[in-house]
Write an enzyme that holds these catalytic residues in place. Structure first.
Site, PDB file in Angstrom:
ATOM      1  N   CYS A   2      19.384   2.490  12.508  1.00  0.00           N
ATOM      2  CA  CYS A   2      20.721   2.461  13.093  1.00  0.00           C
ATOM      3  C   CYS A   2      20.992   1.102  13.743  1.00  0.00           C
ATOM      4  O   CYS A   2      22.058   0.508  13.548  1.00  0.00           O
ATOM      5  CB  CYS A   2      20.872   3.578  14.118  1.00  0.00           C
ATOM      6  SG  CYS A   2      22.526   3.701  14.839  1.00  0.00           S
TER       7      CYS A   2
ATOM      8  N   CYS B 284      19.642  11.461  17.541  1.00  0.00           N
ATOM      9  CA  CYS B 284      20.967  11.894  17.984  1.00  0.00           C
ATOM     10  C   CYS B 284      21.659  12.817  16.989  1.00  0.00           C
ATOM     11  O   CYS B 284      22.491  13.630  17.378  1.00  0.00           O
ATOM     12  CB  CYS B 284      21.837  10.676  18.255  1.00  0.00           C
ATOM     13  SG  CYS B 284      22.172   9.662  16.793  1.00  0.00           S
TER      14      CYS B 284
END
Length: 346
Positions: free
Chosen positions: A100, A197
């Site tokens: 990410c 997440c």
């Protein structure tokens, strides 16, 4: 300066936006919507979805700065979630936070910041950027318990020149929360986000099943001499060095090898360690060369002295003492607090 701040909706990035505004910079807050709102709305401790986007907007309003939300869901699915599932299906142990950072936050968002005419991009990561004789250097955070340099090893030298990390000099998270409270930010006591997440349930098996159902098909657990000891529950549920979920006949053994092609899990006695570790996709924050450094092979790991030899776009580590090295994890090189580079374990 004109500064773009990556705002996830958490206390860390919110404080960074406040610090940049307080210093007199023209601040533009940008939040990347990374995954489906349906799974995240109202869930505390997420990142870049649902309630977090609303929190980032509230902070921006409080600070009087511009705020934009960018739909990056498709890009996130391709470069992070799908790659996460593919890695498990390939018998590796991925680190989605590194992907990410590498592809979205320090890739797409940084390029967007340049297009907006920004002179810098600031994030809430706990790491320090120091000016050295050859340009910007990456160093561990002062608060080593929150240091995130291992997750940021793939940040290039060019990206590092453009980035700012104001929280790296803070001595504790409590100090950061105190600053948030002083600024009147509603997120001052907001819980930290969880490690992965995009896994609302806390179990990654559902994600892997959606993208790579083959990785959850049963297969054989075999000893190193080829004896079949039982069945496993899908190679995605296992990683090198693991002892859980093995059949009774493999009691007191650990996973030594994962064979995606045959869907076999190879087990053996404890002590799955290597003295020679091969890396791919090495990112150097110094000029590539053979060197001796301390190496961290997992996020929560001690440092291992090693000789590092560049090899193509990879490298070979010769550890002074054998250590556990799981394919897919990162190996990051340190000289004291400075990050010299790192790569992915093959």
């Amino acid at each position: 300066m004109k500064v773009v701040v990556a705002m996830s909706g958490g206390v860390d990035s919110s404080v960074v936006a406040g610090l940049m505004a307080r210093a007199g910079h023209e601040v533009i807050g940008v939040t990347l919507q990374l995954y489906d709102h349906g799974a995240a709305v109202g869930r505390k401790g997420a990142c870049c979805a649902g309630q977090d986007i609303h929190d980032a907007k509230r902070v921006a309003d409080r600070l009087g700065i511009a705020h934009y939300v960018i739909d990056s869901e498709t890009r996130f699915q391709q470069s992070v979630i799908s790659a996460f599932a593919d890695s498990y299906a390939g018998g590796q142990t991925p680190v989605p936070c590194i992907a990410c950072n590498q592809h979205l936050k320090f890739g797409d968002l940084l390029e967007m910041a340049r297009e907006l005419g920004a002179e810098a991009m600031a994030t809430g990561h706990y790491v320090r950027r120091l000016e050295g004789p050859d340009g910007a250097e990456m160093h561990k955070a002062v608060d080593e318990s929150r240091d995130q340099s291992w997750f940021l090893f793939a940040t290039t030298r060019e990206q590092l020149e453009f980035c700012r990390f104001p929280l790296g000099d803070y001595v504790s998270k409590a100090e950061v929360r105190e600053v948030a409270a002083q600024m009147g930010l509603a997120v001052a006591e907001k819980p930290d986000s969880q490690d992965i997440c995009f896994v609302p349930s806390g179990s990654y098996a559902g994600i892997v099943e959606k993208y790579r159902p083959d990785a959850l098909e049963a297969g054989e657990v075999v000893a190193e001499d080829g004896r079949v000891l039982g069945q496993h529950q899908g190679i995605a549920r296992y990683t090198i060095g693991q002892a859980k979920r093995l059949p009774d006949a493999a009691a007191h053994m650990v996973v030594k090898k994962i064979e995606p092609g045959t869907r076999r899990i190879v087990v053996g006695p404890r002590g799955v360690q290597s003295a020679e570790v091969r890396l791919r996709d090495v990112n150097w924050l110094v000029e590539p060369r053979e060197l001796h450094a301390a190496v961290k092979l997992r996020a929560r790991d001690t440092l291992h002295p090693a000789r590092i030899v560049p090899e193509g776009n990879g490298a070979v580590l010769y550890l002074d003492e054998p250590a556990l090295a799981a394919p897919g994890q990162a190996a990051v090189f340190y000289d004291g607090s400075r990050v010299l580079g790192g790569g992915f374990i093959v």
